[in-house]
Design an enzyme around this catalytic site. Structure first.
Site, PDB file in Angstrom:
ATOM      1  N   GLU A  26      10.750  -8.417  -4.579  1.00 48.89           N
ATOM      2  CA  GLU A  26      11.614  -7.678  -3.366  1.00 48.89           C
ATOM      3  C   GLU A  26      12.998  -7.610  -3.185  1.00 48.89           C
ATOM      4  O   GLU A  26      13.754  -6.744  -3.225  1.00 48.89           O
ATOM      5  CB  GLU A  26      10.221  -6.939  -1.662  1.00 48.89           C
ATOM      6  CG  GLU A  26       9.398  -6.251  -2.713  1.00 48.89           C
ATOM      7  CD  GLU A  26       8.019  -6.469  -1.627  1.00 48.89           C
ATOM      8  OE1 GLU A  26       7.609  -5.610  -2.021  1.00 48.89           O
ATOM      9  OE2 GLU A  26       8.549  -6.952  -0.424  1.00 48.89           O
ATOM     10  N   SER A  71       0.406  -1.551   0.031  1.00 52.03           N
ATOM     11  CA  SER A  71       0.050  -0.029   0.204  1.00 52.03           C
ATOM     12  C   SER A  71       0.695   1.232  -0.021  1.00 52.03           C
ATOM     13  O   SER A  71       0.765   2.054  -1.056  1.00 52.03           O
ATOM     14  CB  SER A  71      -0.833  -0.152   1.366  1.00 52.03           C
ATOM     15  OG  SER A  71      -0.255  -0.594   2.324  1.00 52.03           O
ATOM     16  N   GLY A 131       8.639  -0.425   0.512  1.00 50.40           N
ATOM     17  CA  GLY A 131       8.102   0.119   1.707  1.00 50.40           C
ATOM     18  C   GLY A 131       8.199  -1.376   2.955  1.00 50.40           C
ATOM     19  O   GLY A 131       9.533  -1.937   2.046  1.00 50.40           O
TER      20      GLY A 131
END
Length: 262
Positions: A111, A35, A90
């Site tokens: 990631e 998010s 994030g």
């Protein structure tokens, strides 16, 4: 439009807005998943549309790639680009040394590959993700589906020999079925509560047959950008040893917040 956002979403947006200031024209940029990273992708799309900046994005998940294309950020594969100038992503947890737990969104393998193929990693977060010691957030471990229950048993047996407070593992689900990563693997979430020696744990986890990768990102993050709902931001640069405090001037732009719910 920002007035309609929750305090957490405002903090995420502020962090993302500051983090994209590290992006320069012509850069190859790793695009994180989650998010907070989604705000960053929207900000980059705004820079492409409004400022004419030319960048190439490498997405860490199929959903990030889709969002990037929707907002106008060109996307290529890591094999096409080979090396990145910068990755922005994030985190689910971070400590004072900028060690991280990532993988809550299920993209930890991509990631970590993208982050380690970058000259610099910038992490965006809010203060709720800060901890004294990693481990409150369940540690994701990506495992292959074949023999996953055996892998789970081996992990839980190994945990009895390391300094953690919890020693249980659970299979992440998507409804009634196992959650699958973009590589088709499963994720085991380790409920450890406190990880006294993250480097040791990361090493022994990745030696267990069936384990693909774990969500401990150690000595990878270079800069941490912490956003706050009041528009202030803190930038911690671990390489330079600096901590800066700034205020972000928010200019409301209708298109950035359209369909922004995660």
């Amino acid at each position: 439009m920002t007035a309609a956002l929750s305090p957490i979403d405002k903090a995420k947006y502020i962090a993302a807005r500051r983090a994209v200031e590290f992006v320069e024209d012509g850069m190859r940029v790793g695009l994180g998943t989650g998010s907070t990273a989604a705000w960053m992708v929207r900000c980059l799309g705004e820079m492409v549309r409004e400022d004419g900046i030319k960048i190439t994005g490498v997405a860490t998940s199929a959903r990030t790639a889709q969002l990037a294309r929707e907002v106008g950020v060109p996307v290529k594969t890591l094999d096409e680009v080979r090396w990145l100038d910068l990755t922005i992503d994030g985190a689910d947890e971070y400590d004072a040394d900028l060690n991280l737990i990532k993988g809550g969104g299920g993209a930890l393998l991509h990631e970590k590959i993208v982050a380690t193929a970058s000259d610099q990693m910038v992490v965006i977060a809010d203060l709720s993700k800060q901890v004294d010691t990693l481990g409150a957030f369940p540690l994701p471990v990506e495992v292959i589906p074949f023999g996953w229950q055996t892998t789970k048993a081996l992990i839980e047996e190994m945990l009895s020999n390391v300094d953690v407070l919890g020693r249980s593992a659970s299979l992440r689900l998507n409804g009634a079925d196992p959650f699958r990563t973009d590589e088709g693997n499963y994720i085991l979430d380790l409920h450890l509560r406190r990880i006294a020696n993250p480097a040791q744990l990361s090493l022994v986890l990745n030696q267990i047959p069936g384990v693909v990768e774990n969500g401990l990102f150690l000595d990878i993050c270079d800069v941490l950008v912490i956003g706050n709902a009041d528009g202030t931001v803190e930038v911690r640069d671990i390489n330079n040893g600096t901590v800066e405090h700034e205020r972000i001037d928010i200019t409301d732009r209708e298109n950035l917040f359209t369909d922004s719910a995660e």
